[in-house]
Scaffold this motif. Structure first.
Motif, PDB file in Angstrom:
ATOM      1  N   ARG A 109       7.678   1.487   4.308  1.00 57.32           N
ATOM      2  CA  ARG A 109       7.625   2.897   4.723  1.00 57.32           C
ATOM      3  C   ARG A 109       8.970   3.320   5.282  1.00 57.32           C
ATOM      4  NH1 ARG A 109       3.608   1.641   9.832  1.00 57.32           N
ATOM      5  NH2 ARG A 109       5.143   0.544  11.084  1.00 57.32           N
ATOM      6  N   ALA A 143       0.514   4.981   1.713  1.00 52.77           N
ATOM      7  CA  ALA A 143      -0.297   5.618   2.760  1.00 52.77           C
ATOM      8  C   ALA A 143       0.178   7.055   2.991  1.00 52.77           C
ATOM      9  CB  ALA A 143      -0.210   4.807   4.044  1.00 52.77           C
ATOM     10  N   PRO A 144       0.135   7.883   1.950  1.00 53.10           N
ATOM     11  CA  PRO A 144       0.667   9.244   2.101  1.00 53.10           C
ATOM     12  C   PRO A 144      -0.234  10.144   2.947  1.00 53.10           C
ATOM     13  CG  PRO A 144      -0.374   9.001  -0.041  1.00 53.10           C
ATOM     14  CD  PRO A 144      -0.407   7.641   0.595  1.00 53.10           C
ATOM     15  N   SER A 145       0.411  11.056   3.651  1.00 52.15           N
ATOM     16  CA  SER A 145      -0.322  12.112   4.365  1.00 52.15           C
ATOM     17  C   SER A 145      -0.268  13.346   3.468  1.00 52.15           C
ATOM     18  CB  SER A 145       0.359  12.445   5.691  1.00 52.15           C
ATOM     19  OG  SER A 145       0.438  11.296   6.485  1.00 52.15           O
ATOM     20  N   LEU A 158       9.521   5.354  10.916  1.00 46.54           N
ATOM     21  CA  LEU A 158       8.370   4.674  11.513  1.00 46.54           C
ATOM     22  C   LEU A 158       8.713   3.291  12.078  1.00 46.54           C
ATOM     23  CD1 LEU A 158       5.673   5.913   9.000  1.00 46.54           C
ATOM     24  CD2 LEU A 158       5.813   6.458  11.437  1.00 46.54           C
ATOM     25  N   VAL A 173      -3.797   3.326  11.424  1.00 48.94           N
ATOM     26  CA  VAL A 173      -2.959   2.600  10.465  1.00 48.94           C
ATOM     27  C   VAL A 173      -3.113   1.086  10.649  1.00 48.94           C
ATOM     28  CG1 VAL A 173      -0.831   2.517  11.855  1.00 48.94           C
ATOM     29  CG2 VAL A 173      -0.657   2.670   9.394  1.00 48.94           C
ATOM     30  N   ARG A 205       0.839  -1.206   0.000  1.00 45.08           N
ATOM     31  CA  ARG A 205       0.000   0.000   0.000  1.00 45.08           C
ATOM     32  C   ARG A 205       0.868   1.248   0.000  1.00 45.08           C
ATOM     33  NH1 ARG A 205       2.050   2.375   4.685  1.00 45.08           N
ATOM     34  NH2 ARG A 205       1.238   1.486   6.606  1.00 45.08           N
ATOM     35  N   TYR A 212      -2.935   8.266  14.529  1.00 41.12           N
ATOM     36  CA  TYR A 212      -2.302   7.486  13.456  1.00 41.12           C
ATOM     37  C   TYR A 212      -2.100   6.026  13.852  1.00 41.12           C
ATOM     38  CZ  TYR A 212       1.825   5.426  11.275  1.00 41.12           C
ATOM     39  OH  TYR A 212       2.704   4.534  10.708  1.00 41.12           O
ATOM     40  N   GLU A 216      -3.909   9.303   4.105  1.00 39.17           N
ATOM     41  CA  GLU A 216      -3.884   9.449   5.565  1.00 39.17           C
ATOM     42  C   GLU A 216      -4.139  10.920   5.934  1.00 39.17           C
ATOM     43  OE1 GLU A 216      -0.814   7.050   7.511  1.00 39.17           O
ATOM     44  OE2 GLU A 216      -2.237   5.451   7.053  1.00 39.17           O
TER      45      GLU A 216
HETATM   46  N1  GLU Z   1       1.101   8.569   6.485  1.00 40.93           N
HETATM   47  C1  GLU Z   1       2.459   8.308   6.848  1.00 40.93           C
HETATM   48  C2  GLU Z   1       3.385   9.243   6.126  1.00 40.93           C
HETATM   49  O1  GLU Z   1       3.034   9.785   5.099  1.00 40.93           O
HETATM   50  C3  GLU Z   1       2.872   6.895   6.556  1.00 40.93           C
HETATM   51  C4  GLU Z   1       2.339   5.946   7.528  1.00 40.93           C
HETATM   52  C5  GLU Z   1       2.716   4.493   7.278  1.00 40.93           C
HETATM   53  O2  GLU Z   1       3.242   4.181   6.212  1.00 40.93           O
HETATM   54  O3  GLU Z   1       2.467   3.689   8.164  1.00 40.93           O
HETATM   55  O4  GLU Z   1       4.484   9.459   6.593  1.00 40.93           O
END
Ligand code: GLU
Length: 306
Positions: free
Chosen positions: A203, A7-9, A207, A189, A5, A185, A41
């Motif tokens: 990612r 999962a961009p913010s 993280l 997530v 996936r 988050y 996100e």
């Molecule tokens: N939304 C987060 C970001 O853009 C990524 C979170 C994730 O990959 O778990 O940094």
């Protein structure tokens, strides 16, 4: 079926660091015959306007990295009811409590810090009586934390190798929900990756230290965790971390200067997937992709590459 996936913010236009993450997520899944899903996100709707989310979808298409679904993508800002259901599962077991600590209380000089700079919560509000809670609620709305056990959570990252944290000692009770009601988050997530059937999460290494918390939430919620691959952070040539403020590294700027294959080719070179920065399409990198070619330490963008 391998499912990765993005999962961009969407708090701004994508920059090279975000793009590297998307490229590796895409290659990791595609090299195993898998698919990649897109989740926006945008829990913090103030910071994440819809036009930036739309720009991400468009930038991914331009790069040849479009997600395989869902259509439209999943927006975290629309899923509060789902997060509430899982939050309640924890709350019903007495694992959630209100925290009234102000920012300055949390950052008091004596508070121990994690290696990532965050404060380890001292547990100040952990044992408040119902009467104390009622009193404090008259003054401010609380945020909500989850009680973590004094337990080591260990896992093997697909790229970075073994990693472990004792939740009580190294992390402390963490937020599940902000005082304004927005879910955190860490909860969102886990719920989303599980419900979307994600089998691998790719990612940034920033993280890595969130992963033990998330693995613990998977366990407590009875959900199946994915495999994790944390990629090195991409740094500017002078060693600074790239951020959305580095305007010339944003997709908006890069698209004016380069063709998509040139952006992908240079980035693939920077992360060890090509021996020269020659233009390339993502599909051409699939057959040779393997995580062992990607360094583990932070990546400095060579001067003048972009
Ligand atoms: N939304 C987060 C970001 O853009 C990524 C979170 C994730 O990959 O778990 O940094």
């Amino acid at each position: 079926m391998i499912t990765g996936r993005y999962a961009p913010s969407p708090s701004g236009r994508m920059h090279l660091g975000n793009l590297l993450c998307c490229l590796l997520a895409w290659l990791s899944a595609k090299s195993k015959g898998g698919q990649v899903l897109l989740r926006i996100e945008d829990l913090d709707t103030q910071r994440c306007p819809r036009h930036f989310a739309d720009a991400i979808v468009e930038d991914l298409a331009w790069l040849g990295l479009s997600a395989d679904g869902p259509e439209p993508p999943l927006y975290q800002s629309e899923r509060a009811e789902i997060y509430q259901y899982y939050y309640d599962k924890l709350a019903d077991r007495g694992l959630v409590y209100p925290c009234f600590c102000s920012r300055s209380q949390l950052h008091a000089a004596s508070a121990p810090h994690r290696s990532d700079g965050q404060v380890i919560y001292a547990g100040t509000c952990r044992h408040l009586t119902p009467a104390q809670v009622a009193e404090k609620r008259k003054i401010r709305a609380p945020a909500w934390r989850v009680r973590v056990p004094d337990e080591e959570i260990a896992f093997v990252d697909g790229h970075m190798g073994p990693y472990a944290e004792n939740l009580a000692r190294d992390c402390g009770d963490f937020y599940l929900r902000r005082a304004d009601g927005v879910f955190a988050y860490q909860l969102a997530v886990v719920v989303d990756d599980a419900l979307m059937g994600v089998t691998e999460v790719v990612r940034g290494a920033d993280l890595l230290s969130s992963t033990p918390r998330q693995l613990w939430l998977y366990r407590e919620l009875g959900l199946t965790p994915p495999a994790f691959y944390h990629l090195p952070l991409l740094l500017a040539a002078d060693g600074r971390r790239l951020s959305k403020r580095d305007g010339d590294q944003s997709l908006e700027h890069l698209r004016q200067k380069y063709a998509p294959e040139e952006v992908i080719g240079r980035l693939a070179f920077a992360c060890g997937l090509q021996d020269a920065p020659r233009p390339v399409r993502p599909e051409e990198l699939v057959s040779d992709f393997c995580w062992a070619r990607v360094p583990r330490q932070d990546l400095c963008l060579p001067e003048g590459l972009f």
